[in-house]
Design an enzyme around this catalytic site. Structure first.
Site, short mmCIF file in Angstrom:
data_model
loop_
_atom_site.label_atom_id
_atom_site.label_comp_id
_atom_site.label_asym_id
_atom_site.label_seq_id
_atom_site.Cartn_x
_atom_site.Cartn_y
_atom_site.Cartn_z
CG HIS A 83 -1.85 1.10 1.35
ND1 HIS A 83 -1.85 1.98 2.40
CD2 HIS A 83 -2.84 1.49 0.53
CE1 HIS A 83 -2.82 2.86 2.23
NE2 HIS A 83 -3.44 2.58 1.09
NE ARG A 84 -1.59 5.79 1.38
CZ ARG A 84 -2.04 6.60 2.31
NH1 ARG A 84 -1.23 7.46 2.90
NH2 ARG A 84 -3.32 6.58 2.67
CD GLU A 126 -3.06 2.18 -3.07
OE1 GLU A 126 -4.05 2.93 -3.15
OE2 GLU A 126 -2.02 2.50 -2.43
CG ASP A 166 -2.80 6.90 -3.43
OD1 ASP A 166 -3.94 6.44 -3.43
OD2 ASP A 166 -1.94 6.61 -2.56
CG HIS A 173 -2.89 9.43 -0.08
ND1 HIS A 173 -3.55 10.33 0.73
CD2 HIS A 173 -3.65 8.33 -0.12
CE1 HIS A 173 -4.67 9.78 1.16
NE2 HIS A 173 -4.76 8.56 0.66
CD GLU A 188 -7.28 5.40 -4.08
OE1 GLU A 188 -6.54 4.75 -3.31
OE2 GLU A 188 -8.12 6.21 -3.68
CE LYS A 226 -6.29 8.59 -2.52
NZ LYS A 226 -7.39 7.99 -1.77
CG ASP A 253 0.37 1.03 5.51
OD1 ASP A 253 -0.01 1.27 4.34
OD2 ASP A 253 -0.22 1.47 6.53
O1 G3P Z 1 -6.95 1.70 -2.46
C1 G3P Z 1 -7.04 1.34 -1.11
C2 G3P Z 1 -6.68 2.50 -0.23
O2 G3P Z 1 -5.45 3.02 -0.67
C3 G3P Z 1 -7.72 3.58 -0.22
O3 G3P Z 1 -7.49 4.54 0.75
O4 G3P Z 1 -6.74 6.74 1.52
O5 G3P Z 1 -5.14 4.88 1.51
O6 G3P Z 1 -5.87 5.93 -0.62
P1 G3P Z 1 -6.26 5.56 0.79
CA CA Z 2 -4.71 4.66 -2.16
#
Ligand code: G3P
Ligand code: CA
Length: 241
Positions: free
Chosen positions: A6-7, A33, A35, A48, A107, A109, A229
């Site tokens: 995640h990120r 993942e 953003d 993000h 993702e 944003k 994470d």
């Molecule tokens: O895509 C899953 C998650 O990343 C969504 O929330 O705020 O971490 O971008 P956020």
């Molecule tokens: Ca995200």
């Protein structure tokens, strides 16, 4: 179970930086993942927040800044001095760093001012980089998903939801969105949701899970994947670690 870094490996390196993605790859991640936002000069960058304020030494909305201005910001020092000088990467740089065998969840944003522009730029970039098979698009902004599907009906789409909704598959069909996966807040994941999705050929991925016990519990429900994470640690927890 698919574990999305995640990120990037964002507990070990500054989120959404090349260092975080490289760390995830070094740890053996099979999915990442990130953003994406658009700059004033319509370049796709990986960050993000809509602004630079939280994760860099500069201020301002990315939509108001040129790529050059965005890349003047240091996005590493806030995390740790070891990462000082780290720059917000272009999506293109990340796609070139991550091998095609690794699934990349992009993702979107977007700021509403780029509605209708960001989708086209994104699809063009992914096609130019030959990554259509290894990119999964997602967004909380479902207009973005509609537009991506209109522009490329073969694009893999992950529908992101903040909260529980009834019959998400019906809602998505009504909106003209054909998803590959549902991206669900982990606290709302249930066996009923997973079974309903599976009956319709959809995968369910949960965000954001950083506890081994919870990862095992979700795996036992038949969940298809998580965003974490701590991707290496969550993979270890499934291996009995
Ligand atoms: O895509 C899953 C998650 O990343 C969504 O929330 O705020 O971490 O971008 P956020
Ligand atoms: Ca995200």
């Amino acid at each position: 179970m698919t574990i999305f870094a995640h990120r990037g490996a964002s507990r070990n390196a500054p989120e959404n930086s090349l260092a975080a993605f490289q760390t995830a790859l070094d740890q053996g991640a099979c999915a990442i993942e990130l953003d994406v936002q658009m700059t004033r000069d319509q370049k796709l960058v990986v960050c993000h927040d809509l602004t630079l304020d939280r994760t860099t030494d500069r201020r301002g909305y990315i939509k108001d800044l040129s790529l050059e201005e965005v890349q003047e910001a240091d996005c590493g020092s806030w995390f740790h001095d070891d990462f000082s000088g780290e720059r917000i990467p272009l999506l293109q740089e990340v796609l070139r760093r991550v091998p095609p065998s690794v699934l990349v969840n992009v993702e979107v944003k977007n700021h509403p001012c780029h509605q209708g522009i960001i989708e086209e730029a994104l699809l063009e970039l992914v096609a130019r980089e030959g990554r259509q098979e290894s990119v999964l698009y997602s967004s909380f902004d479902h207009r973005v998903l509609q537009q991506i599907h209109r522009l490329d009906p073969s694009a893999k789409i992950g529908a992101l939801f903040y909260a529980n909704i009834l019959e998400p598959w019906q809602y998505l069909e009504d909106q003209g969105i054909v998803p590959f996966s549902l991206h669900w807040a982990e606290e709302y994941v249930s066996q009923e949701l997973i079974q309903g999705a599976h009956q319709r050929g959809l995968k369910v991925f949960a965000y954001t899970v950083n506890q081994g016990d919870r990862t095992r519990e979700l795996a036992s429900l038949g969940l298809d994947g998580i965003f974490s994470d701590l991707p290496r640690e969550m993979a270890g927890s499934l291996d009995g670690g």
